[in-house]
Design an enzyme around this catalytic site. Sequence first.
Site, short mmCIF file in Angstrom:
data_model
loop_
_atom_site.label_atom_id
_atom_site.label_comp_id
_atom_site.label_asym_id
_atom_site.label_seq_id
_atom_site.Cartn_x
_atom_site.Cartn_y
_atom_site.Cartn_z
N HIS A 106 -27.29 17.91 12.67
CA HIS A 106 -26.51 19.07 13.11
C HIS A 106 -26.47 19.15 14.63
CE1 HIS A 106 -30.70 20.40 12.64
NE2 HIS A 106 -30.47 21.20 13.66
N HIS A 108 -25.95 21.90 17.78
CA HIS A 108 -25.92 23.30 18.22
C HIS A 108 -24.80 23.48 19.24
CE1 HIS A 108 -30.07 24.40 16.75
NE2 HIS A 108 -30.21 23.08 16.82
P1 AMP Z 1 -33.19 22.30 14.70
O1 AMP Z 1 -33.44 21.53 13.42
O2 AMP Z 1 -34.47 22.59 15.40
O3 AMP Z 1 -32.19 21.66 15.59
O4 AMP Z 1 -32.60 23.70 14.36
C1 AMP Z 1 -32.28 24.18 13.11
C2 AMP Z 1 -31.51 25.44 13.34
O5 AMP Z 1 -31.06 25.88 12.10
C3 AMP Z 1 -32.30 26.56 13.99
O6 AMP Z 1 -31.64 26.98 15.17
C4 AMP Z 1 -32.31 27.65 12.91
O7 AMP Z 1 -32.18 28.92 13.46
C5 AMP Z 1 -31.12 27.28 12.07
N1 AMP Z 1 -31.19 27.65 10.67
C6 AMP Z 1 -32.22 27.50 9.82
N2 AMP Z 1 -31.88 27.91 8.59
C7 AMP Z 1 -30.58 28.30 8.65
C8 AMP Z 1 -29.66 28.83 7.71
N3 AMP Z 1 -29.99 29.04 6.44
N4 AMP Z 1 -28.42 29.15 8.15
C9 AMP Z 1 -28.06 28.95 9.42
N5 AMP Z 1 -28.90 28.45 10.36
C10 AMP Z 1 -30.14 28.14 9.99
#
Ligand code: AMP
Length: 146
Positions: A106, A108
Amino acid sequence: MPGTIPYDPENIFSKILKGQIPCHAIYEDEHTLAFMDIMPQAEGHALVIPKTPSRNLLDADPTTFMWLMPTVQKIARAAKKAFHADGVKIVQYNETAAGQTVFHLHVHVIPIKDGVPLKPHGGKMEDGGKLAHNAEMIREALKFVS
Ligand code: AMP
């Protein structure tokens, strides 16, 4: 890829793609989905994911980026417009050591306003109504960007 940890189809973004858990969706096409981050670091913080499964950038098929990055650009343009941001931060983490917490690739997309510091990564859960409103603002702005 040799040496990489296998993709876990039970991760939360895989469940979102399968419709098993909800999200505040912004945009979807054949290859990608964009939705609001539930713990935003700034107003309008969105995530863009490919539909093709990969853990992160390290094990992704290179063709994944062919579809992913145009959606990232589209969402960045729309989020900047929607939130009157001065810039947009694009962030992507690979593996726990780098800060990755969800193991489906993903990106951001974080609108940045001059002088407004980012909240911590993985910080406070945002109110659902606020996320729905912000998703609607980006969807509306998408009508005016390419
Ligand atoms: P990262 O894997 O550290 O790049 O970030 C994962 C991101 O996913 C974080 O910013 C979380 O806030 C976000 N996140 C986790 N669960 C969900 C969800 N169910 N829906 C939307 N965002 C999510």
